[in-house]
Design a protein around this motif. Structure first.
Motif, mmCIF file in Angstrom:
data_model
loop_
_atom_site.group_PDB
_atom_site.id
_atom_site.type_symbol
_atom_site.label_atom_id
_atom_site.label_comp_id
_atom_site.label_asym_id
_atom_site.label_seq_id
_atom_site.Cartn_x
_atom_site.Cartn_y
_atom_site.Cartn_z
ATOM 1 N N UNK A 18 13.827 3.150 2.629
ATOM 2 C CA UNK A 18 12.640 3.098 2.861
ATOM 3 C C UNK A 18 12.043 1.985 1.620
ATOM 4 N N UNK A 19 10.811 1.521 1.544
ATOM 5 C CA UNK A 19 10.479 0.548 0.705
ATOM 6 C C UNK A 19 10.562 1.199 -0.744
ATOM 7 N N UNK A 20 10.231 2.549 -0.867
ATOM 8 C CA UNK A 20 10.246 3.274 -2.186
ATOM 9 C C UNK A 20 11.562 3.371 -2.463
ATOM 10 N N UNK A 21 12.644 3.650 -1.576
ATOM 11 C CA UNK A 21 13.870 4.129 -1.879
ATOM 12 C C UNK A 21 14.897 2.930 -2.586
ATOM 13 N N UNK A 22 14.245 1.618 -1.843
ATOM 14 C CA UNK A 22 14.747 0.087 -2.549
ATOM 15 C C UNK A 22 14.529 0.178 -3.814
ATOM 16 N N UNK A 23 13.102 0.320 -4.093
ATOM 17 C CA UNK A 23 12.506 0.190 -5.351
ATOM 18 C C UNK A 23 13.331 1.156 -6.380
ATOM 19 N N UNK A 59 6.156 8.786 -4.220
ATOM 20 C CA UNK A 59 4.730 8.248 -4.407
ATOM 21 C C UNK A 59 4.867 7.044 -5.211
ATOM 22 N N UNK A 60 3.991 6.241 -4.883
ATOM 23 C CA UNK A 60 3.986 4.651 -5.321
ATOM 24 C C UNK A 60 3.836 4.814 -6.734
ATOM 25 N N UNK A 61 2.976 5.642 -7.633
ATOM 26 C CA UNK A 61 2.730 5.415 -8.825
ATOM 27 C C UNK A 61 4.091 5.939 -9.610
ATOM 28 N N UNK A 77 0.978 -1.307 0.162
ATOM 29 C CA UNK A 77 -0.068 0.063 0.039
ATOM 30 C C UNK A 77 0.807 1.139 0.048
ATOM 31 N N UNK A 78 0.242 2.099 -0.529
ATOM 32 C CA UNK A 78 1.105 3.720 -0.665
ATOM 33 C C UNK A 78 1.562 4.080 0.563
ATOM 34 N N UNK A 79 0.561 3.894 1.432
ATOM 35 C CA UNK A 79 1.252 4.565 2.885
ATOM 36 C C UNK A 79 2.356 3.710 3.421
ATOM 37 N N UNK A 80 2.678 2.606 3.166
ATOM 38 C CA UNK A 80 3.701 1.738 3.383
ATOM 39 C C UNK A 80 4.959 2.167 2.708
#
Length: 173
Positions: free
Chosen positions: A64-69, A98-100, A50-53
């Protein structure tokens, strides 16, 4: 003739999973299969979280999860760019949260690498190219990319489990 052991690969990617004896490029066929597997796991993880995670990090000094991606996306350009003889750098890890936008950047990086994987034959994969101060085969570099992606998929699995999510590679087991 190819036989598929994993139905999800056939459904998702429209390709079979195991090599046939008559495959003329077994080295690159196996590399493409490994790449497709990790690509699936990474993209499905990105979609599932989920985006909030996306801002979650289990400890203060980790990504963060986003930074790994984002890091994975950036490295695709370095690995695959080296195979192509290009130096292409992008800023995703620190600029996209942001997820998107993270998923879009990740998909773009996979598209960049797919052209590399699809363009290699066993003959071109074993050619030596300069990588930093050393000489490596293109095959060594694409497998380095696969190993790198799988290593960070392991990080994402931890984040997903912390949040109570089942990672794509273990769904249905």
């Amino acid at each position: 003739m190819r036989i598929c052991r994993a139905k999800i690969w056939t459904i998702t990617f429209g390709m079979a999973c195991t090599l046939a004896a008559q495959d003329s490029n077994p080295l690159m066929t196996e590399a493409r299969q490994a790449y497709s597997t990790v690509k699936y796991n990474l993209l499905m993880s990105a979609e599932k979280m989920p985006e909030e995670n996306y801002s979650v990090k289990p400890a203060p000094r980790v990504r963060t999860f986003a930074q790994i991606l984002g890091h994975i996306a950036e490295e695709h350009y370095l690995y695959c760019g080296a195979v192509k003889g290009e130096e292409k750098a992008v800023d995703v890890e620190k600029s996209k949260t942001a997820k998107a936008e993270v998923i879009a950047a990740l998909k773009d990086s996979f598209a960049y690498c797919e052209a590399v994987y699809d363009g290699l034959t066993d003959a071109t994969a074993v050619q030596m190219i300069k990588r930093g101060q050393t000489q490596r085969t293109r095959l060594w570099i694409v497998w380095g990319n696969i190993v790198h992606d799988n290593s960070h998929y392991g990080n994402l699995v931890t984040y997903m489990r912390i949040k109570g999510l089942v990672p794509p590679s273990t769904e249905g087991q």
